[in-house]
Design a protein around this motif. Structure first.
Motif, PDB file in Angstrom:
ATOM      1  N   GLU A   1      11.529  -2.140  34.146  1.00 48.17           N
ATOM      2  CA  GLU A   1      10.842  -1.271  33.198  1.00 48.17           C
ATOM      3  C   GLU A   1      10.525  -2.062  31.929  1.00 48.17           C
ATOM      4  O   GLU A   1      11.106  -3.111  31.676  1.00 48.17           O
ATOM      5  CB  GLU A   1      11.707  -0.058  32.879  1.00 48.17           C
ATOM      6  CG  GLU A   1      11.888   0.815  34.115  1.00 48.17           C
ATOM      7  CD  GLU A   1      12.786   2.000  33.852  1.00 48.17           C
ATOM      8  OE1 GLU A   1      12.348   3.109  34.167  1.00 48.17           O
ATOM      9  OE2 GLU A   1      13.904   1.809  33.346  1.00 48.17           O
TER      10      GLU A   1
ATOM     11  N   VAL B   1       1.304  -0.726  25.242  1.00 42.02           N
ATOM     12  CA  VAL B   1       1.303   0.133  26.427  1.00 42.02           C
ATOM     13  C   VAL B   1       0.319  -0.401  27.468  1.00 42.02           C
ATOM     14  O   VAL B   1       0.634  -0.481  28.656  1.00 42.02           O
ATOM     15  CB  VAL B   1       0.982   1.598  26.042  1.00 42.02           C
ATOM     16  CG1 VAL B   1       0.650   2.437  27.275  1.00 42.02           C
ATOM     17  CG2 VAL B   1       2.149   2.209  25.274  1.00 42.02           C
TER      18      VAL B   1
ATOM     19  N   CYS C   1       1.764  -3.531  29.123  1.00 43.22           N
ATOM     20  CA  CYS C   1       2.887  -3.207  30.014  1.00 43.22           C
ATOM     21  C   CYS C   1       2.395  -2.524  31.287  1.00 43.22           C
ATOM     22  O   CYS C   1       2.915  -2.770  32.380  1.00 43.22           O
ATOM     23  CB  CYS C   1       3.913  -2.346  29.289  1.00 43.22           C
ATOM     24  SG  CYS C   1       4.810  -3.267  28.008  1.00 43.22           S
ATOM     25  N   THR C   2       1.393  -1.688  31.150  1.00 46.42           N
ATOM     26  CA  THR C   2       0.786  -1.050  32.321  1.00 46.42           C
ATOM     27  C   THR C   2       0.143  -2.102  33.216  1.00 46.42           C
ATOM     28  O   THR C   2       0.362  -2.115  34.440  1.00 46.42           O
ATOM     29  CB  THR C   2      -0.262  -0.005  31.874  1.00 46.42           C
ATOM     30  OG1 THR C   2       0.376   0.969  31.058  1.00 46.42           O
ATOM     31  CG2 THR C   2      -0.908   0.664  33.078  1.00 46.42           C
TER      32      THR C   2
ATOM     33  N   HIS D   1       4.554  -2.393  34.998  1.00 45.96           N
ATOM     34  CA  HIS D   1       5.749  -1.613  34.654  1.00 45.96           C
ATOM     35  C   HIS D   1       5.472  -0.129  34.884  1.00 45.96           C
ATOM     36  O   HIS D   1       4.401   0.368  34.557  1.00 45.96           O
ATOM     37  CB  HIS D   1       6.145  -1.828  33.195  1.00 45.96           C
ATOM     38  CG  HIS D   1       6.551  -3.228  32.882  1.00 45.96           C
ATOM     39  ND1 HIS D   1       7.749  -3.771  33.305  1.00 45.96           N
ATOM     40  CD2 HIS D   1       5.923  -4.210  32.194  1.00 45.96           C
ATOM     41  CE1 HIS D   1       7.848  -5.015  32.883  1.00 45.96           C
ATOM     42  NE2 HIS D   1       6.746  -5.316  32.214  1.00 45.96           N
TER      43      HIS D   1
ATOM     44  N   ARG E   1       7.471   2.417  33.648  1.00 42.96           N
ATOM     45  CA  ARG E   1       7.833   3.184  32.451  1.00 42.96           C
ATOM     46  C   ARG E   1       8.013   2.236  31.287  1.00 42.96           C
ATOM     47  O   ARG E   1       8.343   1.069  31.475  1.00 42.96           O
ATOM     48  CB  ARG E   1       9.180   3.907  32.625  1.00 42.96           C
ATOM     49  CG  ARG E   1       9.141   5.173  33.384  1.00 42.96           C
ATOM     50  CD  ARG E   1      10.404   6.035  33.295  1.00 42.96           C
ATOM     51  NE  ARG E   1      11.667   5.341  33.116  1.00 42.96           N
ATOM     52  CZ  ARG E   1      12.766   5.903  32.618  1.00 42.96           C
ATOM     53  NH1 ARG E   1      12.742   7.169  32.239  1.00 42.96           N
ATOM     54  NH2 ARG E   1      13.887   5.235  32.498  1.00 42.96           N
TER      55      ARG E   1
ATOM     56  N   LEU F   1       4.017   5.006  32.662  1.00 46.61           N
ATOM     57  CA  LEU F   1       2.812   4.199  32.513  1.00 46.61           C
ATOM     58  C   LEU F   1       1.947   4.307  33.758  1.00 46.61           C
ATOM     59  O   LEU F   1       2.419   4.656  34.827  1.00 46.61           O
ATOM     60  CB  LEU F   1       3.181   2.727  32.278  1.00 46.61           C
ATOM     61  CG  LEU F   1       4.062   2.447  31.063  1.00 46.61           C
ATOM     62  CD1 LEU F   1       4.374   0.963  30.986  1.00 46.61           C
ATOM     63  CD2 LEU F   1       3.388   2.916  29.783  1.00 46.61           C
ATOM     64  N   GLY F   2       0.686   3.973  33.585  1.00 41.39           N
ATOM     65  CA  GLY F   2      -0.231   3.927  34.721  1.00 41.39           C
ATOM     66  C   GLY F   2      -0.694   5.288  35.169  1.00 41.39           C
ATOM     67  O   GLY F   2      -0.105   5.886  36.040  1.00 41.39           O
TER      68      GLY F   2
END
Length: 183
Positions: free
Chosen positions: A98, A124, A127-128, A132, A134, A180-181
């Motif tokens: 994560e 964000v 990270c997406t 990841h 979350r 995320l995503g």
């Protein structure tokens, strides 16, 4: 309206941090602590924070950042006015799949100007893109303005709490999470 009287709109740009940004970022971080944590963290500790001392610590962490750790800065018309750092979530000494927002600070003179939102949005997005599922972060329980900021960005407390010790005083933190995503 006379074009000479109209002020140009400022340009906000988020980019990856470089080593030369450390002195400015240290100043933003220290002023951020002194502004945001007044009344939550012992005042003697806040008064003792020194950007010049923080630069060496920041440089060492920046140069020794592990795989997947990303530091970003926000520039307002070419001046660094904000900093964010994210990477793998830390479960004690173990990094997980994560993501975690380790830090986000905005020059107190630029609060509520979109700088924090731009940094968080970029963190964000990265990270997406890195896959990841979350993103997690820790925030002082009493820091209601930061909690509102994260909630507006789609984060919510997930029930985890832990104490954070500053100058011998326990300051409770709560963990926030965001899927995320696509969510």
């Amino acid at each position: 309206m006379d074009e000479r009287l109209r002020s140009p709109s400022p340009t906000l740009h988020v980019r990856e941090m470089v080593l030369a940004d450390c002195p400015r970022v240290a100043g933003i971080r220290v002023r951020g602590w002194q502004t945001a944590y007044q009344g939550m963290i012992p005042q003697a500790y806040l008064d003792g924070l020194d950007p010049a001392e923080d630069v060496a610590r920041l440089r060492a962490r920046f140069e020794g950042a592990g795989e997947g750790v990303v530091s970003l800065v926000a520039e307002w018309d070419g001046d660094v006015v904000g900093w964010a750092c994210h990477g793998p979530y830390r479960e004690g000494e173990v990094r997980t799949a994560e993501a975690e927002l380790y830090a986000i600070y905005v020059d107190p003179d630029r609060l509520a100007s979109g700088v924090g939102r731009a940094l968080l949005r970029e963190s964000v997005a990265r990270c997406t893109a890195a896959g990841h599922g979350r993103m997690l972060l820790w925030v002082l329980r009493e820091n209601t303005s930061a909690r509102r900021f994260y909630e507006k960005a789609g984060f919510a407390p997930d029930g985890a709490e832990e104490p954070f010790e500053v100058d011998g005083v326990e300051v409770p933190e709560v963990r926030y999470a965001r899927v995320l995503g696509g969510s």
